[in-house]
Write a protein that holds these residues in place. Sequence first.
Motif, mmCIF file in Angstrom:
data_model
loop_
_atom_site.group_PDB
_atom_site.id
_atom_site.type_symbol
_atom_site.label_atom_id
_atom_site.label_comp_id
_atom_site.label_asym_id
_atom_site.label_seq_id
_atom_site.Cartn_x
_atom_site.Cartn_y
_atom_site.Cartn_z
ATOM 1 N N LEU A 9 38.602 42.351 19.706
ATOM 2 C CA LEU A 9 38.397 41.123 20.486
ATOM 3 C C LEU A 9 39.358 41.075 21.664
ATOM 4 C CD1 LEU A 9 37.886 38.535 17.588
ATOM 5 C CD2 LEU A 9 36.134 39.518 19.062
ATOM 6 N N PHE A 10 40.591 41.512 21.411
ATOM 7 C CA PHE A 10 41.606 41.587 22.462
ATOM 8 C C PHE A 10 41.178 42.594 23.524
ATOM 9 C CE2 PHE A 10 45.983 40.740 23.674
ATOM 10 C CZ PHE A 10 46.208 39.538 23.020
ATOM 11 N N GLY A 11 40.617 43.720 23.047
ATOM 12 C CA GLY A 11 40.148 44.761 23.959
ATOM 13 C C GLY A 11 39.026 44.272 24.850
ATOM 14 N N VAL A 12 38.067 43.542 24.250
ATOM 15 C CA VAL A 12 36.944 42.991 25.028
ATOM 16 C C VAL A 12 37.462 41.994 26.064
ATOM 17 C CG1 VAL A 12 34.868 41.540 24.871
ATOM 18 C CG2 VAL A 12 35.210 43.407 23.239
ATOM 19 N N LEU A 13 38.473 41.196 25.671
ATOM 20 C CA LEU A 13 39.083 40.236 26.600
ATOM 21 C C LEU A 13 39.729 40.958 27.786
ATOM 22 C CD1 LEU A 13 39.941 37.280 27.276
ATOM 23 C CD2 LEU A 13 42.002 37.694 25.917
ATOM 24 N N THR A 14 40.435 42.061 27.511
ATOM 25 C CA THR A 14 41.057 42.831 28.599
ATOM 26 C C THR A 14 39.990 43.442 29.504
ATOM 27 O OG1 THR A 14 41.231 44.821 27.253
ATOM 28 C CG2 THR A 14 43.169 43.432 27.314
ATOM 29 N N GLY A 15 38.878 43.875 28.892
ATOM 30 C CA GLY A 15 37.761 44.416 29.683
ATOM 31 C C GLY A 15 37.183 43.378 30.624
ATOM 32 N N LEU A 16 37.041 42.145 30.109
ATOM 33 C CA LEU A 16 36.514 41.040 30.915
ATOM 34 C C LEU A 16 37.469 40.705 32.065
ATOM 35 C CD1 LEU A 16 34.364 38.840 31.312
ATOM 36 C CD2 LEU A 16 35.593 37.429 29.663
ATOM 37 N N ILE A 17 38.776 40.713 31.771
ATOM 38 C CA ILE A 17 39.784 40.406 32.796
ATOM 39 C C ILE A 17 39.814 41.495 33.874
ATOM 40 C CG2 ILE A 17 42.291 40.239 33.194
ATOM 41 C CD1 ILE A 17 42.395 38.617 30.546
ATOM 42 N N LEU A 18 39.702 42.767 33.447
ATOM 43 C CA LEU A 18 39.689 43.856 34.436
ATOM 44 C C LEU A 18 38.430 43.795 35.292
ATOM 45 C CD1 LEU A 18 41.247 46.224 35.594
ATOM 46 C CD2 LEU A 18 40.130 47.716 33.955
ATOM 47 N N ALA A 19 37.317 43.393 34.686
ATOM 48 C CA ALA A 19 36.079 43.221 35.457
ATOM 49 C C ALA A 19 36.277 42.138 36.511
ATOM 50 C CB ALA A 19 34.927 42.840 34.526
ATOM 51 N N GLY A 20 36.992 41.072 36.136
ATOM 52 C CA GLY A 20 37.327 40.002 37.089
ATOM 53 C C GLY A 20 38.135 40.544 38.253
ATOM 54 N N SER A 21 39.015 41.496 37.953
ATOM 55 C CA SER A 21 39.844 42.116 38.994
ATOM 56 C C SER A 21 38.997 42.932 39.966
ATOM 57 C CB SER A 21 40.904 43.018 38.340
ATOM 58 O OG SER A 21 41.580 43.763 39.315
ATOM 59 N N THR A 22 38.131 43.807 39.426
ATOM 60 C CA THR A 22 37.333 44.678 40.302
ATOM 61 C C THR A 22 36.349 43.876 41.154
ATOM 62 O OG1 THR A 22 35.756 45.111 38.525
ATOM 63 C CG2 THR A 22 37.506 46.704 38.784
ATOM 64 N N VAL A 23 35.709 42.869 40.530
ATOM 65 C CA VAL A 23 34.768 42.039 41.289
ATOM 66 C C VAL A 23 35.522 41.186 42.310
ATOM 67 C CG1 VAL A 23 32.999 40.226 41.152
ATOM 68 C CG2 VAL A 23 33.046 42.037 39.434
ATOM 69 N N GLY A 24 36.726 40.719 41.935
ATOM 70 C CA GLY A 24 37.565 39.950 42.867
ATOM 71 C C GLY A 24 37.884 40.757 44.117
ATOM 72 N N TYR A 25 38.280 42.016 43.913
ATOM 73 C CA TYR A 25 38.589 42.887 45.054
ATOM 74 C C TYR A 25 37.358 43.122 45.928
ATOM 75 C CZ TYR A 25 43.150 44.079 42.994
ATOM 76 O OH TYR A 25 44.417 44.022 42.490
ATOM 77 N N ARG A 26 36.237 43.366 45.268
ATOM 78 C CA ARG A 26 34.993 43.593 46.035
ATOM 79 C C ARG A 26 34.642 42.360 46.878
ATOM 80 N NH1 ARG A 26 30.559 45.952 47.983
ATOM 81 N NH2 ARG A 26 28.558 45.044 47.546
ATOM 82 N N MET A 27 34.785 41.163 46.261
ATOM 83 C CA MET A 27 34.483 39.921 46.970
ATOM 84 C C MET A 27 35.455 39.701 48.131
ATOM 85 S SD MET A 27 31.765 38.707 45.769
ATOM 86 C CE MET A 27 31.768 37.074 46.492
ATOM 87 N N ALA A 28 36.714 40.091 47.932
ATOM 88 C CA ALA A 28 37.715 39.964 49.004
ATOM 89 C C ALA A 28 37.306 40.814 50.205
ATOM 90 C CB ALA A 28 39.091 40.389 48.495
ATOM 91 N N ILE A 29 36.887 42.054 49.930
ATOM 92 C CA ILE A 29 36.515 42.983 51.007
ATOM 93 C C ILE A 29 35.292 42.490 51.769
ATOM 94 C CG2 ILE A 29 35.654 45.322 51.489
ATOM 95 C CD1 ILE A 29 37.495 46.223 49.119
ATOM 96 N N VAL A 30 34.243 42.048 51.032
ATOM 97 C CA VAL A 30 33.012 41.638 51.722
ATOM 98 C C VAL A 30 33.189 40.330 52.494
ATOM 99 C CG1 VAL A 30 31.485 42.890 50.136
ATOM 100 C CG2 VAL A 30 31.988 40.481 49.692
ATOM 101 N N ASN A 31 34.292 39.621 52.232
ATOM 102 C CA ASN A 31 34.554 38.377 52.959
ATOM 103 C C ASN A 31 35.447 38.577 54.190
ATOM 104 O OD1 ASN A 31 33.412 35.713 51.860
ATOM 105 N ND2 ASN A 31 33.924 36.857 50.012
ATOM 106 N N VAL A 32 35.712 39.835 54.535
ATOM 107 C CA VAL A 32 36.510 40.129 55.731
ATOM 108 C C VAL A 32 35.568 40.597 56.842
ATOM 109 C CG1 VAL A 32 38.322 41.589 56.735
ATOM 110 C CG2 VAL A 32 38.564 40.752 54.398
ATOM 111 N N ASN A 33 35.671 39.963 57.999
ATOM 112 C CA ASN A 33 34.897 40.395 59.169
ATOM 113 C C ASN A 33 35.669 41.492 59.882
ATOM 114 O OD1 ASN A 33 32.701 38.637 58.901
ATOM 115 N ND2 ASN A 33 33.877 36.960 59.780
ATOM 116 N N GLY A 34 35.080 42.655 59.963
ATOM 117 C CA GLY A 34 35.765 43.763 60.642
ATOM 118 C C GLY A 34 35.414 45.083 60.003
ATOM 119 N N PRO A 35 35.869 46.202 60.584
ATOM 120 C CA PRO A 35 35.574 47.532 60.046
ATOM 121 C C PRO A 35 36.061 47.688 58.603
ATOM 122 C CG PRO A 35 36.493 47.708 62.254
ATOM 123 C CD PRO A 35 36.658 46.268 61.828
ATOM 124 N N ILE A 36 35.308 48.468 57.818
ATOM 125 C CA ILE A 36 35.593 48.654 56.389
ATOM 126 C C ILE A 36 37.009 49.168 56.137
ATOM 127 C CG2 ILE A 36 35.019 50.160 54.425
ATOM 128 C CD1 ILE A 36 32.067 49.799 55.191
#
Length: 309
Positions: A169-196
């Motif tokens: 259960l702890f492992g699944v929770l860490t997986g969910l939190i890491l998914a939040g991290s990767t999606v957070g980073y992706r959302m940060a990038i797509v919200n920036v106007n400018g070259p990749i």
Amino acid sequence: KLLMDYLWIFVAIFAAALQTFRSAFQKRMIPDIGKFGATYIRFIYALPFTFLIFLFWFFVLKNEIPKLNNLAIFYCFIGALCQVLFTLLLMIIFSYRNFAAGIAFSKTEVLFAALIEIFILNIVFLPIINLGIILGVFAVIFLSIAKETTNINDVLVKISKSFFTFPTLFGVLTGLILAGSTVGYRMAIVNVNGPILDATIYLSMLAVFIQSILMGIWLFYYKQNEFKLVFKFWKKSLPAGICGSGATAGWFLGFALATAAEVRAVGQVELIFSILISLIIFKEKIQKTEFFGILMLILSILLIIYAKF
């Protein structure tokens, strides 16, 4: 155009390779600076190198620094915070006697990233990509437990028995939190106007800075001895920082070019790299079950790449 379409695949493999080396350097530092100290070096010693890339890109090559809106900063902070929480939770899992199940189920991150992108961001994946993601997650869980036995059936029994244990259960929770991290980073990038590349270099520097501060404060208050040892053994810790800096930049560039779930699914090749390192460098033998798990993982990655062609 064709190169840009498939660049994310090579970037994900490159980031995974650097992450494998970073993990190996961190593991080597545990006897000197402790588990939490070895975790912190991935952030604090990545910071100077990430900052040097930032200076070179924007001040030497004279690229324009993109303007970050509040949404991009917010998502970057969420991504950085989730990654620090994931790291600390992973260390807690290590303290359990049967931590293998916890580590295995922390790899569900790719599945959670896909679910977040499907239900919250309304991204539609092709059925073959969904199959690749599910097969990949199962392969990674299988591989994490495969070390314990030579019988494929025993691995499946162990996985089914460990479903409702606390480390799982702890492992699944860490997986969910890491998914939040990767999606957070992706959302940060797509919200920036400018070259990749401008967005990638700027946000990766910001993320490593936030992580160094957040985990530094935690370490200073709760593990002061390990905090001091991190700086005492700075020379031996630098390789982890160099690899960490490169891996972070690689993941960010990957997230700018494809969905978080696809990038992380291909990035699971890291597990194959780590098995190769244990074979070649540490001269460890590979189990029949591990070989079966590797084949499943390779198949899952090939399915996702095939779907993109």
